[in-house]
Design a protein around this motif. Structure first.
Motif, mmCIF file in Angstrom:
data_model
loop_
_atom_site.group_PDB
_atom_site.id
_atom_site.type_symbol
_atom_site.label_atom_id
_atom_site.label_comp_id
_atom_site.label_asym_id
_atom_site.label_seq_id
_atom_site.Cartn_x
_atom_site.Cartn_y
_atom_site.Cartn_z
ATOM 1 N N SER A 215 -2.090 -7.364 37.564
ATOM 2 C CA SER A 215 -2.702 -6.422 36.621
ATOM 3 C C SER A 215 -2.109 -5.008 36.796
ATOM 4 O O SER A 215 -2.029 -4.503 37.923
ATOM 5 N N HIS A 216 -1.713 -4.398 35.694
ATOM 6 C CA HIS A 216 -1.098 -3.063 35.814
ATOM 7 C C HIS A 216 -1.204 -2.271 34.518
ATOM 8 O O HIS A 216 -1.421 -2.831 33.452
ATOM 9 N N VAL A 217 -1.010 -0.975 34.652
ATOM 10 C CA VAL A 217 -0.949 -0.054 33.514
ATOM 11 C C VAL A 217 0.394 0.668 33.601
ATOM 12 O O VAL A 217 0.730 1.252 34.636
ATOM 13 N N HIS A 218 1.168 0.601 32.521
ATOM 14 C CA HIS A 218 2.475 1.275 32.495
ATOM 15 C C HIS A 218 2.318 2.748 32.127
ATOM 16 O O HIS A 218 1.430 3.096 31.337
ATOM 17 N N VAL A 219 3.210 3.569 32.660
ATOM 18 C CA VAL A 219 3.252 4.981 32.251
ATOM 19 C C VAL A 219 4.700 5.420 32.033
ATOM 20 O O VAL A 219 5.597 4.973 32.740
ATOM 21 N N LEU A 220 4.853 6.266 31.049
ATOM 22 C CA LEU A 220 6.157 6.912 30.831
ATOM 23 C C LEU A 220 5.820 8.381 30.582
ATOM 24 O O LEU A 220 5.130 8.712 29.614
ATOM 25 N N ILE A 221 6.259 9.236 31.492
ATOM 26 C CA ILE A 221 5.875 10.653 31.390
ATOM 27 C C ILE A 221 7.121 11.508 31.171
ATOM 28 O O ILE A 221 8.120 11.362 31.892
ATOM 29 N N THR A 222 7.017 12.371 30.164
ATOM 30 C CA THR A 222 8.133 13.289 29.905
ATOM 31 C C THR A 222 7.592 14.721 29.835
ATOM 32 O O THR A 222 6.483 14.956 29.349
ATOM 33 N N ALA A 223 8.401 15.632 30.313
ATOM 34 C CA ALA A 223 8.051 17.062 30.241
ATOM 35 C C ALA A 223 9.349 17.848 30.315
ATOM 36 O O ALA A 223 10.274 17.450 31.043
ATOM 37 N N ASP A 224 9.412 18.943 29.541
ATOM 38 C CA ASP A 224 10.643 19.749 29.503
ATOM 39 C C ASP A 224 11.046 20.186 30.903
ATOM 40 O O ASP A 224 10.212 20.709 31.663
ATOM 41 N N GLY A 225 12.312 19.972 31.234
ATOM 42 C CA GLY A 225 12.834 20.438 32.520
ATOM 43 C C GLY A 225 12.658 19.442 33.658
ATOM 44 O O GLY A 225 13.064 19.715 34.785
ATOM 45 N N TYR A 226 12.030 18.301 33.361
ATOM 46 C CA TYR A 226 11.795 17.313 34.423
ATOM 47 C C TYR A 226 12.454 15.984 34.074
ATOM 48 O O TYR A 226 12.673 15.665 32.899
ATOM 49 N N ARG A 227 12.752 15.239 35.118
ATOM 50 C CA ARG A 227 13.336 13.906 34.933
ATOM 51 C C ARG A 227 12.259 12.979 34.399
ATOM 52 O O ARG A 227 11.143 12.950 34.925
ATOM 53 N N GLU A 228 12.578 12.224 33.383
ATOM 54 C CA GLU A 228 11.607 11.285 32.804
ATOM 55 C C GLU A 228 11.107 10.317 33.899
ATOM 56 O O GLU A 228 11.898 9.830 34.696
ATOM 57 N N LEU A 229 9.814 10.078 33.903
ATOM 58 C CA LEU A 229 9.253 9.155 34.891
ATOM 59 C C LEU A 229 8.774 7.870 34.211
ATOM 60 O O LEU A 229 7.884 7.907 33.361
ATOM 61 N N VAL A 230 9.368 6.759 34.587
ATOM 62 C CA VAL A 230 8.932 5.442 34.109
ATOM 63 C C VAL A 230 8.303 4.741 35.300
ATOM 64 O O VAL A 230 8.973 4.502 36.298
ATOM 65 N N SER A 231 7.011 4.459 35.199
ATOM 66 C CA SER A 231 6.376 3.828 36.351
ATOM 67 C C SER A 231 5.212 2.952 35.894
ATOM 68 O O SER A 231 5.035 2.708 34.695
ATOM 69 N N ALA A 232 4.437 2.464 36.826
ATOM 70 C CA ALA A 232 3.266 1.643 36.506
ATOM 71 C C ALA A 232 2.331 1.677 37.699
ATOM 72 O O ALA A 232 2.780 1.868 38.836
ATOM 73 N N LEU A 233 1.038 1.517 37.433
ATOM 74 C CA LEU A 233 0.040 1.462 38.504
ATOM 75 C C LEU A 233 -0.487 0.039 38.579
ATOM 76 O O LEU A 233 -0.828 -0.566 37.549
ATOM 77 N N TYR A 234 -0.557 -0.489 39.795
ATOM 78 C CA TYR A 234 -0.898 -1.896 40.005
ATOM 79 C C TYR A 234 -2.238 -2.008 40.735
ATOM 80 O O TYR A 234 -2.453 -1.313 41.736
ATOM 81 N N PHE A 235 -3.108 -2.909 40.258
ATOM 82 C CA PHE A 235 -4.420 -3.079 40.888
ATOM 83 C C PHE A 235 -4.285 -3.972 42.134
ATOM 84 O O PHE A 235 -3.849 -5.127 42.049
ATOM 85 N N GLY A 236 -4.665 -3.384 43.261
ATOM 86 C CA GLY A 236 -4.416 -4.012 44.560
ATOM 87 C C GLY A 236 -5.168 -5.304 44.795
ATOM 88 O O GLY A 236 -4.767 -6.107 45.645
ATOM 89 N N ASP A 237 -6.281 -5.520 44.042
ATOM 90 C CA ASP A 237 -7.067 -6.726 44.312
ATOM 91 C C ASP A 237 -6.620 -7.928 43.471
ATOM 92 O O ASP A 237 -7.269 -8.966 43.464
#
Ligand code: BEZ
Ligand code: FE
Length: 300
Positions: A215-237
């Motif tokens: 189980s996970h939620v994907h994220v893609l975060i962008t902001a001026d001047g920063y490196r784009e972040l492609v990641s995801a959060l995973y439920f430990g249980d």
């Protein structure tokens, strides 16, 4: 005229490709040829197996559509996407939040929603909140960052699988507030099987693997001047937290939903996660993944 054998054909191929003017193309193709030839020699590849491999790759290509990228899926289950991701992280000028796979279900143009909105149209499982802060590597808040999130519903389906009309659901784009904060409601996603009805799924089954992603939620975060972040959060249980079929889980991305007193959305169990954005740099090498529809367009 030289007599070529299974060993000398490698040097002959490299010699013929020596005229490649693009140095990076040359480096990549030289290594690809060396490793492919060595692989064929190592396993003593037979004509029938060679042809079978080509048939599988043909099927993989045919399975690609506007909403499905079977080649990326193949790369994922072979661990190649995870290797490219890790190499990409290593090249960053500074390390921020660890990255994870974009996966084949990212879609451009998801709805921009107000902070606090629910991204899921209907659900039966537990509603939860997700919140946190987007900062630079020194903890300075980044206002107005675009936080794109997408996930499965409580039955393990992405919108393109759950809705016949492929309408956008279980995804949304949020802008961080003046303190770099983001927060939204969602349902706890269910872990799911990668698409098993194609050539990649057949391979995974032949290998006796379960094919599941935790189980996970994907994220893609962008902001001026920063490196784009492609990641995801995973439920430990999740039962498959230690055996993700596509090797996207890292310890630093494992979360749990719990009672958090400082959650901006009261009354729900919540996941708090603060994202750190590394500064943009000239060595940034692009996104490890793409919207399948955009890839189809580019191939036309
Ligand atoms: C995903 O997380 O959406 C995903 C990643 C790789 C393969 C299949 C699904
Ligand atoms: Fe996913």
């Amino acid at each position: 005229m030289i007599d070529l054998d299974e060993n000398t054909v490698t040097d002959a191929t490299l010699a013929q490709m020596a005229t490649t003017s693009d140095p990076r193309l040359k480096e990549i193709m030289d290594a690809a040829v060396r490793h492919l030839h060595a692989f064929a020699r190592e396993v003593n590849l037979t004509p029938a197996e060679w042809l079978q491999g080509i048939a599988v790759l043909t099927e993989v290509g045919k399975a690609c559509t506007e909403v499905r990228q079977e080649f990326i899926l193949l790369s994922d289950v072979l661990g190649l996407s995870a290797v490219v991701n890790a190499l990409h992280d290593k090249k960053a000028q500074e390390l921020g939040t660890q990255s994870s796979l974009l996966g084949p279900f990212f879609r451009e143009g998801a709805p921009e929603l107000p902070l606090g909105a629910n991204i899921v149209s209907s659900f039966k499982a537990e509603e939860i909140a997700m919140y946190g802060q987007v900062t630079d590597n020194n903890g300075k808040p980044i206002p107005n960052a675009l936080v794109q999130v997408w996930q499965t519903n409580d039955e393990g389906w992405y919108d393109v699988q759950a809705h016949e009309d492929a309408s956008m659901d279980m995804r949304g784009n949020f802008r961080t507030d003046a303190d770099g904060r983001y927060y939204f409601r969602t349902v706890r996603p269910l872990g799911y099987s990668i698409p098993m009805d194609g050539p990649v799924g057949r391979l995974v089954k032949l290998q006796g693997r379960h094919g599941m992603r935790p189980s996970h939620v994907h994220v893609l975060i962008t902001a001026d001047g920063y490196r784009e972040l492609v990641s995801a959060l995973y439920f430990g249980d999740d039962d498959h937290i230690g055996s993700d079929t596509v090797f996207g889980v890292s310890a630093s991305l494992v979360v749990e939903a719990k009672d958090n007193a400082d959650c901006p959305i009261p009354g729900l169990r919540s996941v708090r996660y603060d994202f750190r954005m590394p500064a943009a740099s000239a060595t940034d090498t692009g996104r490890v993944g793409a919207d399948p529809a955009a890839m189809m367009k580019a191939a036309e």
